[in-house]
Design a protein around this motif. Structure first.
Motif, PDB file in Angstrom:
ATOM      1  N   ALA A 150       2.035  50.592 -15.994  1.00 57.24           N
ATOM      2  CA  ALA A 150       3.063  50.554 -17.049  1.00 57.24           C
ATOM      3  C   ALA A 150       2.655  51.274 -18.083  1.00 57.24           C
ATOM      4  N   GLU A 151       1.514  51.174 -18.593  1.00 54.27           N
ATOM      5  CA  GLU A 151       0.951  52.117 -19.802  1.00 54.27           C
ATOM      6  C   GLU A 151       0.784  53.551 -19.477  1.00 54.27           C
ATOM      7  N   ARG A 152       0.727  53.886 -18.272  1.00 55.84           N
ATOM      8  CA  ARG A 152       0.828  55.274 -18.040  1.00 55.84           C
ATOM      9  C   ARG A 152       2.092  55.694 -17.608  1.00 55.84           C
ATOM     10  N   TRP A 153       3.263  55.172 -17.236  1.00 57.93           N
ATOM     11  CA  TRP A 153       4.416  55.587 -16.882  1.00 57.93           C
ATOM     12  C   TRP A 153       5.570  55.292 -17.908  1.00 57.93           C
ATOM     13  N   LEU A 222       9.098  55.563  -6.944  1.00 56.10           N
ATOM     14  CA  LEU A 222       8.717  54.347  -6.092  1.00 56.10           C
ATOM     15  C   LEU A 222       9.023  54.504  -4.655  1.00 56.10           C
ATOM     16  N   VAL A 223       8.024  54.496  -3.750  1.00 57.33           N
ATOM     17  CA  VAL A 223       8.097  54.586  -2.286  1.00 57.33           C
ATOM     18  C   VAL A 223       7.359  53.436  -1.678  1.00 57.33           C
ATOM     19  N   VAL A 235       3.499  53.943  -6.427  1.00 59.36           N
ATOM     20  CA  VAL A 235       3.932  55.031  -7.389  1.00 59.36           C
ATOM     21  C   VAL A 235       3.457  56.194  -6.870  1.00 59.36           C
ATOM     22  N   VAL A 236       4.374  57.335  -6.291  1.00 56.49           N
ATOM     23  CA  VAL A 236       4.016  58.537  -5.942  1.00 56.49           C
ATOM     24  C   VAL A 236       4.488  59.744  -6.951  1.00 56.49           C
ATOM     25  N   PRO A 237       3.441  60.358  -7.668  1.00 57.57           N
ATOM     26  CA  PRO A 237       3.887  61.361  -8.516  1.00 57.57           C
ATOM     27  C   PRO A 237       4.164  62.658  -7.815  1.00 57.57           C
ATOM     28  N   ARG A 276      -0.868  51.838  -5.620  1.00 57.75           N
ATOM     29  CA  ARG A 276      -0.081  50.707  -5.391  1.00 57.75           C
ATOM     30  C   ARG A 276       0.660  49.930  -6.687  1.00 57.75           C
ATOM     31  N   LEU A 277       1.781  49.367  -6.444  1.00 64.89           N
ATOM     32  CA  LEU A 277       2.225  48.529  -7.336  1.00 64.89           C
ATOM     33  C   LEU A 277       2.904  47.242  -7.016  1.00 64.89           C
TER      34      LEU A 277
END
Length: 539
Positions: A150-153, A222-223, A235-237, A276-277
Motif C-alpha cells: 500500500a505504501e508503495r502503490w 492484480l493477478v 501485484v504484478v508491475p 503476494r497480496l
C-alpha cells in the motif's frame, strides 16, 4: 444543384451542453446523497465533456483503435500498446478531475457519490477509457491489505497526473489493471492453471496465461495464480524496481463487439515477478473488494450510457418535425422518450444509492452493499442494451450510422453486463450472499420497508419478492432455478424504494405503474394518464 442540397429539419450538433447541469436525476441524487459540496467541480467537468472537441476525441479514440507492438524495430520484445493521442487526452482529463480515486484521496461525507458522478460524466461520452479508470479506483481497498505494498502503490493511484510511459518505475502516478480469467475456466477462477513459486525474498515467479487482461498498458495489475494452498493474489508491475521490463507477453488484443478504445488482451507469464497480496490461498477473498467496486462501476457505466442514449434521442426529437409537428409533441414519441427517461432515472438513482452505501461503513450499510451491489449491477446492466437500441431508433436512419454516437453506444452497453460477472454468475452470487450473510438480506429488506404504504402496487411487489426470498431460503438446492427471477424482483423492489423516497412523484408514480403494476414489453407503452410530458421534459 446547390438548391437541392440545402440542409433543413435536422437537429443541430448536440455540443456545448453541460452534461452535469442538464442531467436532472444526477444532480438531484448528488444533493440527496450528501455530495452537493462537489457541484462546482462536477459542473466544470460537465462543461468539459460536453464540448465539441472532447466529443471529437471520443470519436477518434474509437475509430483509430489501439495497436499492439510486440517488438521494436530491432527485434526486442516490448509488448506496448499504441493509442491515438485522443485517448490519452480523455483519460488524462478524467484522472485530472479525480474520476478514478478522488473518494480515497479526499475521504469525506459524500466522497464516493461525488466520485461516482464524476466517473459517469466521462463515461457517458467515452466509455472505453473508463475501464482502467475504474480498476485504478477499485484496487485501492485490496492494496491496503498489505501495508508495504500500500505504501508503495496507493499514493501513486491517488495522483491526478497521467503518464502513459512505462519506462520509469518510480514515476509518481500509476494506473492499475487486472488479470483473473483463463481460457479453460472463465468465471470459474478456481480452475485456473497459472502457477506462482515463492522466491524466498518476498517475490514470486508466475507462469501461465490469462484469457482476458484488461488495460495491458497499465503500470501494474492484480493477478490470480495458484500456490500450494490455492488461488493467491499478486501485484504484478510492468516495470520492475531496477527499471527492467517484467515478463508480460501480450499475445493479442481482443477484437471486441464494442469498447473499441479500450485495449483488452490475452497475455502470457513466464517467470514473471509478482508480489503476494494477502495470504496464500486467499486470492479470491483478497480481490473480491476490487470486484465489488468494479461491479458498482459497471452499474454506473450502464446508467451513464442510458443518459447518453436518452439525451441524444430527446435532442433529436425536439429539433425535428414530421407530419406537421415537432416529434416530441406527438404523443407516441412523447411516450417513448418518457419511458426511456424513466429507465435512465431508475438506473441513475440506483447506482448513486449504491455509491452512497460505500460512503457509510456502518454494519448496516456494509451488509446492504454486499447484496445490493450485485443486485443493482445485474439489473441495471441488463437493461442497457435494449434501452440503447430504442433510443437509437428515435433518430431513425441517423441513429444507425456511425456518424452519430448511439450506434457506438448500442455496441458498448452489453459489455457492462458481461464484465465482472455475467448474468448467471451475478444471480448465483446473490444466492450465495443471501446464504452466507443473512444480515445482507435484512439490510436490503429494510430498504424496501422505507417505501411501504405509499403505493399499493409497490407493496404488492415487495410481498411477492419476500415470497421468492423465502422460497430460495427454504429450498437451497432448487434456488438456482429461480436465481434470475429472484434477482430481478429484488432489483425492481430496490429501484422502487429509492424512487418513491427520493425522486419527484411524477417519476415514482410512473415507475410503479409502468414497471411493477402493468409492465409492458417495449418502451413507449406507459399509461397515457401519467404525466409523460413532464417526465420527457427531464430528458
Amino acid at each position: 444543384m446547390t438548391a437541392t442540397h440545402e440542409v433543413f429539419n435536422q437537429a443541430p450538433p448536440r455540443v456545448d451542453v453541460n452534461e452535469y447541469l442538464s442531467n436532472r436525476p444526477l444532480t438531484e441524487a448528488v444533493e440527496a446523497y450528501g455530495a452537493g459540496w462537489a457541484d462546482e467541480r462536477l459542473a466544470a467537468a460537465g462543461a468539459l465533456v460536453g464540448r465539441a472537441d472532447f466529443q471529437r476525441d471520443a470519436d477518434l479514440a474509437n475509430t483509430i483503435t489501439p495497436t499492439l507492438h510486440t517488438h521494436d524495430r530491432w527485434g526486442n520484445r516490448v509488448d506496448e500498446v499504441e493509442f491515438h493521442p485522443a485517448y490519452h487526452r480523455i483519460i488524462g482529463d478524467a484522472i485530472a478531475h479525480g474520476a478514478h480515486t478522488s473518494c480515497w484521496a479526499d475521504p469525506r461525507a459524500g466522497a464516493h457519490v461525488a466520485r461516482a458522478a464524476m466517473f459517469t460524466q466521462f463515461g457517458q461520452i467515452e466509455p472505453g477509457h473508463a475501464c482502467p479508470v475504474s480498476m485504478t479506483h477499485a484496487v485501492v481497498p485490496s492494496l491496503r491489505i498489505d501495508p508495504v505494498l500500500a505504501e508503495r502503490w496507493v499514493p501513486r493511484t491517488l495522483s491526478t497526473d497521467y503518464d502513459p510511459s512505462l519506462a520509469d518505475p518510480a514515476k509518481p502516478s500509476a494506473i492499475f489493471g487486472m488479470a483473473m480469467t483463463e481460457k479453460q475456466g472463465g468465471s470459474d477462477i478456481r480452475a485456473n492453471t497459472t502457477r506462482a513459486t515463492d522466491n524466498g525474498d518476498g517475490t514470486y515467479r508466475i507462469t501461465g496465461h490469462k484469457w482476458f487482461c484488461s488495460a495491458p498498458q497499465s503500470d501494474a495489475f492484480l493477478v490470480l495464480a495458484k500456490t500450494e494452498p490455492g488461488v493467491t493474489c499478486f501485484v504484478v508491475p510492468r516495470t520492475l524496481p531496477d527499471g527492467t521490463r517484467n515478463v508480460f507477453a501480450i499475445q493479442r488484443l481482443k477484437d471486441k463487439l464494442g469498447n473499441k478504445s479500450n485495449a483488452s488482451s490475452e497475455i502470457e507469464f513466464s517467470d514473471t515477478i509478482g508480489w503476494r497480496l494477502g495470504d496464500e490461498g486467499a486470492g479470491v477473498r483478497t480481490i473480491i473488494e476490487m470486484v465489488n467496486q468494479t461491479r458498482l462501476d459497471c452499474a454506473l457505466g450502464s446508467a451513464a450510457g442510458m443518459r447518453q442514449s436518452v439525451a441524444e434521442a430527446a435532442w433529436h426529437v425536439r429539433n425535428r418535425s414530421a407530419f406537421g409537428a415537432t416529434l416530441i409533441d406527438q404523443p407516441a414519441m412523447t411516450a417513448v422518450i418518457a419511458d426511456l427517461q424513466l429507465e435512465a432515472e431508475a438506473a441513475t438513482w440506483t447506482a448513486m444509492r449504491l455509491a452512497a452505501a460505500y460512503d457509510d461503513d456502518s454494519d448496516q450499510s456494509q451488509a446492504f452493499r454486499r447484496l445490493a451491489t450485485a443486485v443493482g449491477k445485474y439489473w441495471v446492466c441488463k437493461r442497457g442494451p435494449n434501452h440503447a437500441y430504442e433510443a437509437l431508433e428515435c433518430l431513425g436512419g441517423n441513429g444507425y450510422t456511425e456518424a452519430f454516437p448511439l450506434a457506438r453506444r448500442f455496441r458498448e452497453q452489453p459489455v457492462m453486463a458481461v464484465w465482472e460477472g455475467s448474468g448467471n454468475v451475478i444471480a448465483l452470487d446473490v444466492l450465495r450472499a443471501m446464504v452466507r450473510d443473512p444480515l445482507s438480506v435484512e439490510a436490503l429488506d429494510a430498504e424496501f420497508d422505507l417505501a411501504l404504504g405509499q403505493h399499493h402496487g409497490y407493496d404488492l411487489h415487495v410481498e411477492r419478492t419476500r415470497k421468492l426470498v423465502a422460497q430460495a431460503g427454504a429450498d437451497p438446492a432448487g434456488a438456482p432455478a429461480i436465481a434470475r427471477r429472484l434477482t430481478e424482483s429484488l432489483a425492481l423492489a430496490l429501484q422502487g424504494s429509492i424512487l418513491i423516497r427520493q425522486a419527484p412523484s411524477v417519476v415514482a408514480d410512473a415507475f410503479v405503474a409502468g414497471r411493477l403494476e402493468d409492465a409492458g414489453q417495449m418502451y413507449g407503452v406507459l399509461d397515457p394518464r401519467l404525466d409523460l410530458a413532464a417526465i420527457a421534459a427531464r430528458a
